[in-house]
Enzyme design. Sequence first.
Site, mmCIF file in Angstrom:
data_model
loop_
_atom_site.group_PDB
_atom_site.id
_atom_site.type_symbol
_atom_site.label_atom_id
_atom_site.label_comp_id
_atom_site.label_asym_id
_atom_site.label_seq_id
_atom_site.Cartn_x
_atom_site.Cartn_y
_atom_site.Cartn_z
ATOM 1 N N HIS A 27 0.827 -1.216 0.000
ATOM 2 C CA HIS A 27 0.000 0.000 0.000
ATOM 3 C C HIS A 27 0.860 1.264 0.000
ATOM 4 O O HIS A 27 1.229 1.791 1.039
ATOM 5 C CB HIS A 27 -0.968 0.004 1.189
ATOM 6 C CG HIS A 27 -2.131 0.934 0.981
ATOM 7 N ND1 HIS A 27 -3.397 0.494 0.661
ATOM 8 C CD2 HIS A 27 -2.216 2.280 0.976
ATOM 9 C CE1 HIS A 27 -4.199 1.527 0.485
ATOM 10 N NE2 HIS A 27 -3.506 2.636 0.683
ATOM 11 N N HIS A 43 1.129 4.886 -2.403
ATOM 12 C CA HIS A 43 0.647 5.691 -3.535
ATOM 13 C C HIS A 43 1.808 6.384 -4.230
ATOM 14 O O HIS A 43 2.833 6.672 -3.625
ATOM 15 C CB HIS A 43 -0.377 6.720 -3.057
ATOM 16 C CG HIS A 43 -1.639 6.092 -2.562
ATOM 17 N ND1 HIS A 43 -2.649 5.707 -3.390
ATOM 18 C CD2 HIS A 43 -2.024 5.750 -1.308
ATOM 19 C CE1 HIS A 43 -3.622 5.164 -2.679
ATOM 20 N NE2 HIS A 43 -3.263 5.181 -1.406
ATOM 21 N N HIS A 73 -9.918 0.609 -1.634
ATOM 22 C CA HIS A 73 -9.839 1.166 -0.288
ATOM 23 C C HIS A 73 -11.204 0.987 0.404
ATOM 24 O O HIS A 73 -12.241 1.166 -0.225
ATOM 25 C CB HIS A 73 -9.567 2.672 -0.334
ATOM 26 C CG HIS A 73 -8.148 3.047 -0.597
ATOM 27 N ND1 HIS A 73 -7.468 2.664 -1.711
ATOM 28 C CD2 HIS A 73 -7.278 3.809 0.128
ATOM 29 C CE1 HIS A 73 -6.241 3.171 -1.677
ATOM 30 N NE2 HIS A 73 -6.089 3.869 -0.574
ATOM 31 N N GLU A 122 -11.499 2.911 6.186
ATOM 32 C CA GLU A 122 -10.540 3.890 6.696
ATOM 33 C C GLU A 122 -11.344 5.059 7.253
ATOM 34 O O GLU A 122 -11.494 5.213 8.449
ATOM 35 C CB GLU A 122 -9.604 4.358 5.568
ATOM 36 C CG GLU A 122 -8.601 5.421 6.005
ATOM 37 C CD GLU A 122 -7.958 6.153 4.828
ATOM 38 O OE1 GLU A 122 -8.484 6.107 3.705
ATOM 39 O OE2 GLU A 122 -6.923 6.823 5.052
ATOM 40 N N ASP A 132 1.423 4.018 2.868
ATOM 41 C CA ASP A 132 0.386 4.841 2.254
ATOM 42 C C ASP A 132 0.992 6.049 1.509
ATOM 43 O O ASP A 132 1.203 5.973 0.302
ATOM 44 C CB ASP A 132 -0.634 5.278 3.321
ATOM 45 C CG ASP A 132 -2.022 5.562 2.754
ATOM 46 O OD1 ASP A 132 -2.223 5.330 1.547
ATOM 47 O OD2 ASP A 132 -2.907 6.013 3.512
ATOM 48 N N ASP A 133 1.244 7.148 2.237
ATOM 49 C CA ASP A 133 1.822 8.353 1.624
ATOM 50 C C ASP A 133 2.928 8.904 2.516
ATOM 51 O O ASP A 133 2.741 9.912 3.200
ATOM 52 C CB ASP A 133 0.737 9.434 1.465
ATOM 53 C CG ASP A 133 -0.388 8.992 0.549
ATOM 54 O OD1 ASP A 133 -0.127 8.728 -0.638
ATOM 55 O OD2 ASP A 133 -1.533 8.914 1.024
#
Length: 337
Positions: free
Chosen positions: A14, A16, A198, A201, A279-280
């Site tokens: 995961h 991005h 997704h 969340e 994630d980011d």
Amino acid sequence: MARDVSLLPKAHLHLHFTGSMRPATLLELADKYGVHLPEALTSGEPPSLRATDERGWFRFQRLYDIARSVLRSPDDIRRLVREAAEEDARDGSGWLEIQVDPTSYAPRLGGLIPAMEIILDAVETASRDTGVGMAVLVAANRTKHPLDARTLARLAVRYTDQGVVGFGLSNDERRGLARDFDRAFAIAREGGLLAAPHGGELAGAGSVRDCLDDLHASRVGHGVRAAEDPRLMARLAERGVTCEVCPSSNVALGVYDRPEQVPLRTLFDAGVPMALGADDPLLFGSRLAAQYELARRAHGFTDEELAELARQSVRGSAAPEGVRNKLLAGIDDWLGD
Ligand SMILES: [Zn+2]
């Protein structure tokens, strides 16, 4: 002495595209193109975000859009991907699935197909140069029209033998319904891609259920909120649906206030397979190994349990047999040392 989690072999499922950028690279490219960055992106500290309300999510998206705007040429794309692979290698990842909506990069790269090919070529090169196995998840945006998602699903299917392994759905879970995207996911699944939308969340357990019922997800991006529903956890465990849990992201976006509140232990004890992800990292300030460190520090995961988390990440991945076996053997070696 505790074992070093950055030496624990693992898979990263995961991450991005723009969100994987090194902060220093963002500064350099912004300077090169004369893009004015808001202080939140230049202070050297992760911005304070709170995505649990619409305004907070909008702010997060805006920062993400500004960061993306510095990626303008094929060279920028190649650099981003190479650095993402280098960071992953440093964190013990032997397999990285990077998630991208090529639509966002298409205008500057000559259209959707050229954008896709530049990205896939960058991934192949970075993988060869760093030794980290890599693949791509094409992600549709749930705030856009479901027809756009179908176009992307068809595009993704065209590139299954060039590194595309999955199809995702990202952005604000509170917008639109999962089932609006069922046709796109059917195209992706029939084309041999794994479905990894997704869910769970920003929205609760119901959104994870929708991913299973409406999109036949074989993995769920985040999925942490499944912890609110024991029956759902049992279902995820029984079907072996891996949740791509991103603890630092959850805390940064205010899904949970503190690392201790991310229900890692609840999910783990319920037998829900997990793959920890960053994630980011550009916006949340920590990368892959830090997620394992968090599991150890905030949740008391033992080395045996961390090794099991790493195995789950490998088993949930689309990595080919040879890569999986090598990573699983490496995990045993890490424990055996
Ligand atoms: Zn995500």
